[in-house]
Design a protein around this motif. Structure first.
Motif, mmCIF file in Angstrom:
data_model
loop_
_atom_site.group_PDB
_atom_site.id
_atom_site.type_symbol
_atom_site.label_atom_id
_atom_site.label_comp_id
_atom_site.label_asym_id
_atom_site.label_seq_id
_atom_site.Cartn_x
_atom_site.Cartn_y
_atom_site.Cartn_z
ATOM 1 N N ARG A 1 0.836 -1.208 0.000
ATOM 2 C CA ARG A 1 0.000 0.000 0.000
ATOM 3 C C ARG A 1 0.863 1.247 0.000
ATOM 4 O O ARG A 1 1.757 1.420 0.810
ATOM 5 C CB ARG A 1 -0.947 -0.010 1.202
ATOM 6 N N GLY A 2 0.605 2.100 -0.974
ATOM 7 C CA GLY A 2 1.382 3.318 -1.129
ATOM 8 C C GLY A 2 2.749 3.090 -1.753
ATOM 9 O O GLY A 2 3.530 4.021 -1.876
ATOM 10 N N GLN A 3 3.027 1.856 -2.167
ATOM 11 C CA GLN A 3 4.336 1.522 -2.721
ATOM 12 C C GLN A 3 4.272 1.061 -4.172
ATOM 13 O O GLN A 3 5.221 1.232 -4.914
ATOM 14 C CB GLN A 3 4.985 0.410 -1.896
ATOM 15 N N ALA A 4 3.157 0.411 -4.561
ATOM 16 C CA ALA A 4 3.003 -0.108 -5.923
ATOM 17 C C ALA A 4 1.558 0.081 -6.361
ATOM 18 O O ALA A 4 0.635 -0.134 -5.573
ATOM 19 C CB ALA A 4 3.381 -1.584 -5.981
ATOM 20 N N CYS A 5 1.372 0.471 -7.610
ATOM 21 C CA CYS A 5 0.037 0.751 -8.142
ATOM 22 C C CYS A 5 -0.642 -0.506 -8.668
ATOM 23 O O CYS A 5 -0.007 -1.363 -9.264
ATOM 24 C CB CYS A 5 0.127 1.749 -9.285
ATOM 25 N N VAL A 6 -1.954 -0.555 -8.478
ATOM 26 C CA VAL A 6 -2.780 -1.600 -9.078
ATOM 27 C C VAL A 6 -2.833 -1.324 -10.579
ATOM 28 O O VAL A 6 -2.905 -0.171 -11.002
ATOM 29 C CB VAL A 6 -4.191 -1.578 -8.460
ATOM 30 N N CYS A 7 -2.805 -2.368 -11.411
ATOM 31 C CA CYS A 7 -2.810 -2.181 -12.868
ATOM 32 C C CYS A 7 -4.211 -1.916 -13.406
ATOM 33 O O CYS A 7 -5.223 -2.176 -12.742
ATOM 34 C CB CYS A 7 -2.196 -3.398 -13.563
ATOM 35 N N ALA A 8 -4.266 -1.412 -14.621
ATOM 36 C CA ALA A 8 -5.539 -1.088 -15.269
ATOM 37 C C ALA A 8 -6.407 -2.325 -15.453
ATOM 38 O O ALA A 8 -7.635 -2.247 -15.343
ATOM 39 C CB ALA A 8 -5.279 -0.409 -16.614
ATOM 40 N N ALA A 9 -5.794 -3.475 -15.714
ATOM 41 C CA ALA A 9 -6.570 -4.705 -15.905
ATOM 42 C C ALA A 9 -7.292 -5.093 -14.618
ATOM 43 O O ALA A 9 -8.461 -5.490 -14.660
ATOM 44 C CB ALA A 9 -5.660 -5.839 -16.377
ATOM 45 N N CYS A 10 -6.635 -4.982 -13.482
ATOM 46 C CA CYS A 10 -7.278 -5.312 -12.207
ATOM 47 C C CYS A 10 -8.362 -4.297 -11.860
ATOM 48 O O CYS A 10 -9.411 -4.664 -11.336
ATOM 49 C CB CYS A 10 -6.241 -5.391 -11.087
ATOM 50 N N VAL A 11 -8.134 -3.033 -12.176
ATOM 51 C CA VAL A 11 -9.149 -2.007 -11.939
ATOM 52 C C VAL A 11 -10.370 -2.290 -12.794
ATOM 53 O O VAL A 11 -11.511 -2.269 -12.305
ATOM 54 C CB VAL A 11 -8.589 -0.585 -12.221
ATOM 55 N N ALA A 12 -10.162 -2.602 -14.080
ATOM 56 C CA ALA A 12 -11.274 -2.894 -14.985
ATOM 57 C C ALA A 12 -12.044 -4.131 -14.537
ATOM 58 O O ALA A 12 -13.276 -4.142 -14.548
ATOM 59 C CB ALA A 12 -10.762 -3.064 -16.412
ATOM 60 N N ALA A 13 -11.336 -5.181 -14.122
ATOM 61 C CA ALA A 13 -11.988 -6.403 -13.670
ATOM 62 C C ALA A 13 -12.824 -6.145 -12.420
ATOM 63 O O ALA A 13 -13.932 -6.655 -12.288
ATOM 64 C CB ALA A 13 -10.949 -7.487 -13.400
ATOM 65 N N ALA A 14 -12.298 -5.329 -11.506
ATOM 66 C CA ALA A 14 -13.045 -5.022 -10.293
ATOM 67 C C ALA A 14 -14.297 -4.204 -10.604
ATOM 68 O O ALA A 14 -15.356 -4.440 -10.016
ATOM 69 C CB ALA A 14 -12.145 -4.258 -9.311
ATOM 70 N N LEU A 15 -14.174 -3.267 -11.535
ATOM 71 C CA LEU A 15 -15.338 -2.466 -11.927
ATOM 72 C C LEU A 15 -16.395 -3.333 -12.580
ATOM 73 O O LEU A 15 -17.587 -3.198 -12.301
ATOM 74 C CB LEU A 15 -14.924 -1.316 -12.849
ATOM 75 N N GLU A 16 -15.952 -4.250 -13.437
ATOM 76 C CA GLU A 16 -16.890 -5.156 -14.109
ATOM 77 C C GLU A 16 -17.597 -6.049 -13.088
ATOM 78 O O GLU A 16 -18.798 -6.224 -13.124
ATOM 79 C CB GLU A 16 -16.152 -6.016 -15.135
ATOM 80 N N ALA A 17 -16.839 -6.584 -12.156
ATOM 81 C CA ALA A 17 -17.415 -7.446 -11.113
ATOM 82 C C ALA A 17 -18.340 -6.649 -10.202
ATOM 83 O O ALA A 17 -19.376 -7.148 -9.772
ATOM 84 C CB ALA A 17 -16.304 -8.101 -10.307
ATOM 85 N N GLY A 18 -17.982 -5.396 -9.962
ATOM 86 C CA GLY A 18 -18.794 -4.549 -9.083
ATOM 87 C C GLY A 18 -20.112 -4.156 -9.702
ATOM 88 O O GLY A 18 -21.076 -3.851 -8.987
ATOM 89 N N HIS A 19 -20.175 -4.162 -11.016
ATOM 90 C CA HIS A 19 -21.412 -3.783 -11.697
ATOM 91 C C HIS A 19 -22.247 -5.013 -12.079
ATOM 92 O O HIS A 19 -23.330 -4.882 -12.584
ATOM 93 C CB HIS A 19 -21.115 -2.984 -12.976
#
Length: 77
Positions: A58-76
């Motif tokens: 946390r605060g050291q490495a960024c989450v990638c766009a693929a994981c962000v997109a997958a989480a958004l898709e799962a969240g919707h």
């Protein structure tokens, strides 16, 4: 038996999947070449996704766009 040392944290890798996170801030730090604003500045990060990031990353490495997109898709879904 001694506890194995965890692998060193790589700020260019997503702490969730290990993929390239394409962090513009990290690219600029590594290369010294000015970068446009990072893709993450306009991304939506769900709290449930951020909770999955290991404490040490946390605060050291960024989450990638693929994981962000997958989480958004799962969240919707």
């Amino acid at each position: 038996m001694p506890t194995p040392t965890p692998p060193a944290l790589d700020p260019t890798r997503c702490p969730l999947c290990g993929g390239d996170n394409r962090c513009a801030l990290e690219i600029e730090r590594e290369t010294g070449v000015s970068q446009p604003p990072c893709w993450c500045m306009s991304a939506t990060f769900l709290p449930a996704l951020l909770e999955q990031v290991p404490e040490a990353a946390r605060g050291q490495a960024c989450v990638c766009a693929a994981c962000v997109a997958a989480a958004l898709e799962a969240g919707h879904g």
